[in-house]
Write a protein that holds these residues in place. Structure first.
Motif, short mmCIF file in Angstrom:
data_model
loop_
_atom_site.label_atom_id
_atom_site.label_comp_id
_atom_site.label_asym_id
_atom_site.label_seq_id
_atom_site.Cartn_x
_atom_site.Cartn_y
_atom_site.Cartn_z
N GLY A 61 0.80 -1.21 0.00
CA GLY A 61 0.00 0.00 0.00
C GLY A 61 0.84 1.27 0.00
O GLY A 61 0.43 2.29 -0.56
N ILE A 62 2.01 1.23 0.63
CA ILE A 62 2.88 2.42 0.66
C ILE A 62 3.30 2.78 -0.76
O ILE A 62 3.28 3.95 -1.16
N THR A 63 3.67 1.77 -1.54
CA THR A 63 4.07 2.01 -2.94
C THR A 63 2.91 2.60 -3.74
O THR A 63 3.09 3.53 -4.53
N LEU A 64 1.72 2.04 -3.56
CA LEU A 64 0.56 2.55 -4.29
C LEU A 64 0.28 4.01 -3.93
O LEU A 64 -0.07 4.82 -4.79
N CYS A 65 0.46 4.36 -2.66
CA CYS A 65 0.25 5.75 -2.25
C CYS A 65 1.29 6.68 -2.86
O CYS A 65 0.99 7.81 -3.24
N ALA A 76 -8.05 10.39 -0.12
CA ALA A 76 -7.88 10.10 1.30
C ALA A 76 -7.67 8.59 1.49
O ALA A 76 -8.44 7.79 0.97
N VAL A 77 -6.62 8.24 2.23
CA VAL A 77 -6.28 6.83 2.41
C VAL A 77 -6.36 6.47 3.89
O VAL A 77 -5.77 7.14 4.74
N LEU A 78 -7.12 5.41 4.18
CA LEU A 78 -7.18 4.81 5.52
C LEU A 78 -6.48 3.47 5.43
O LEU A 78 -6.97 2.54 4.80
N PHE A 79 -5.28 3.38 6.03
CA PHE A 79 -4.48 2.17 5.96
C PHE A 79 -4.93 1.15 6.99
O PHE A 79 -5.27 1.50 8.14
N VAL A 80 -4.90 -0.13 6.59
CA VAL A 80 -5.13 -1.25 7.50
C VAL A 80 -3.84 -2.06 7.54
O VAL A 80 -3.26 -2.38 6.50
N SER A 81 -3.36 -2.36 8.76
CA SER A 81 -2.10 -3.08 8.87
C SER A 81 -2.12 -4.03 10.07
O SER A 81 -2.75 -3.74 11.08
N ASN A 96 1.16 10.50 3.10
CA ASN A 96 -0.05 11.32 3.22
C ASN A 96 -1.32 10.53 3.53
O ASN A 96 -2.42 10.95 3.15
N ALA A 97 -1.19 9.41 4.23
CA ALA A 97 -2.39 8.71 4.69
C ALA A 97 -3.11 9.59 5.70
O ALA A 97 -2.50 10.35 6.44
#
Length: 364
Positions: A61-65, A76-81, A96-97
């Motif tokens: 997901g970091i790469t995609l952002c 707007a990104v809400l990360f799940v980890s 910028n999540a």
């Protein structure tokens, strides 16, 4: 929020179906089971919010952002980890999540996070036009004075600030003159967060300010810098790390600015406490003044009534002329004493009135 579109990017199909079912009554929800599907869909349209797993099978997901940043796509990104660490959260914020949620979590917690981010997105959109106008006005109002001159002007403005919001406004005016994008945390009886134009800060910014407020005076990560003091912290989001001279000068400036903010926050707290003390003293003196006046009036009335009754009883007591003269002289002497005491009460009331006038002039 029915018009807001959310994309769920996760390789777990059961999880995606569950999230879609949970959110579909309030949002337009679409699932994507990997980075390839997501990139393909992104060529056709752009969502309002991404609910994205950091760890995907074909990329992360970091790469995609970062790809979104490179193409200037504001989503707007809400990360799940599954990794709930400070390092993981800083990585998320670096791209910028807007928020972060760690597995495992309750569905109601996830729903609350989605609602929070959705409201944040809506608020940001409402402020875009106003923010654009504010920036233009800020650039037009900049003078030829040096950055240090701006700081001196900020300190002069600080002395006029009597609450945290006006102090924050003065701080953001300085930051705009320095071309720095910031948010501010003030820790008093409660923790308050401030952003330019009275906007809200994102949940992840509040989280990072809280996590890093004990990491020294200046703490750098990427192009961000946290500046801390005992009751104040602020986050600079666009430090010019590629310009060594400007970067060094700004670090010196913000170290001075945070000291000024800290001093004024303490002054405001003391001023508010002192104001309340003055109000309490003024109320107490008013009560004393009223009680003194009431006592004087009742005491005088009682003596007058007693004198009248004594004089009226002379004929009933069948007293001699000498006895009447004796009691009359006795009453007159005591009435003079009463008059003297009454004048003392009047002087006391006058003194209390002067004290109240002084206190009234002293309260800001």
């Amino acid at each position: 929020m029915n018009n807001m579109e959310i994309w769920v990017v996760d390789d777990d199909r059961d999880y995606c179906e569950l999230i879609v079912e949970m959110l579909q009554d309030e949002f337009k929800v679409s699932p994507f089971y990997g980075a390839t599907e997501f990139r393909s869909a992104l060529r056709e349209k752009t969502p309002d919010l991404l609910l994205m797993d950091i760890n995907l099978p074909d990329t992360d997901g970091i790469t995609l952002c970062r790809e979104l940043q490179e193409t200037n796509q504001e989503i707007a990104v809400l990360f799940v980890s599954g990794m709930n660490t400070l390092e993981e959260r800083l990585k998320a914020y670096e791209v910028n999540a807007v928020d972060f949620i760690a597995k495992p979590f309750e569905l109601k917690e996830l729903l609350a996070k989605v609602h929070s981010v959705a409201h944040y997105v809506m608020k940001q959109r409402e402020l875009i036009q106003a923010e654009s106008v504010s920036r233009n006005m800020a650039f037009q109002s900049m003078t030829e004075s040096s950055q240090y001159g701006c700081v001196l002007q900020f300190f002069r403005q600080c002395f006029l600030c009597n609450d945290h919001q006006t102090l924050a406004d003065a701080f953001f005016e300085l930051m705009q003159q320095l071309n720095l994008n910031t948010c501010l945390e003030i820790r008093g009886e409660s923790v308050e967060y401030f952003a330019p134009s009275h906007a809200a800060i994102s949940p992840i910014e509040a989280n990072i300010l809280e996590l890093l407020d004990k990491h020294g005076r200046l703490y750098d990560f990427g192009c961000r810098t946290i500046c801390n003091d005992k009751h104040v912290s602020f986050l600079i989001k666009n430090m010019p790390i590629n310009d060594e001279v400007l970067y060094g000068r700004l670090r010196d400036i913000i170290a001075v600015v945070v000291e000024g903010l800290e001093a004024r926050v303490l002054d405001i707290s003391r001023q508010q406490t002192l104001t309340q003390v003055f109000v309490d003293i003024e109320t107490l003196i008013g009560d004393i003044n009223l009680a003194t006046r009431e006592h004087d009036e009742k005491f005088s009335a009682a003596l007058i009534n007693m004198t009248t009754e004594i004089r009226g009883s002379f004929h009933v007591l069948d007293m001699t002329i000498e006895q009447e003269d004796y009691f009359t002289a006795l009453i007159e002497r005591n009435l003079k004493e009463v008059k003297s005491a009454s004048q003392a009460f009047i002087r006391l009331q006058s003194a209390l009135a002067k004290v109240m006038d002084v206190l009234g002039a002293s309260v800001p």
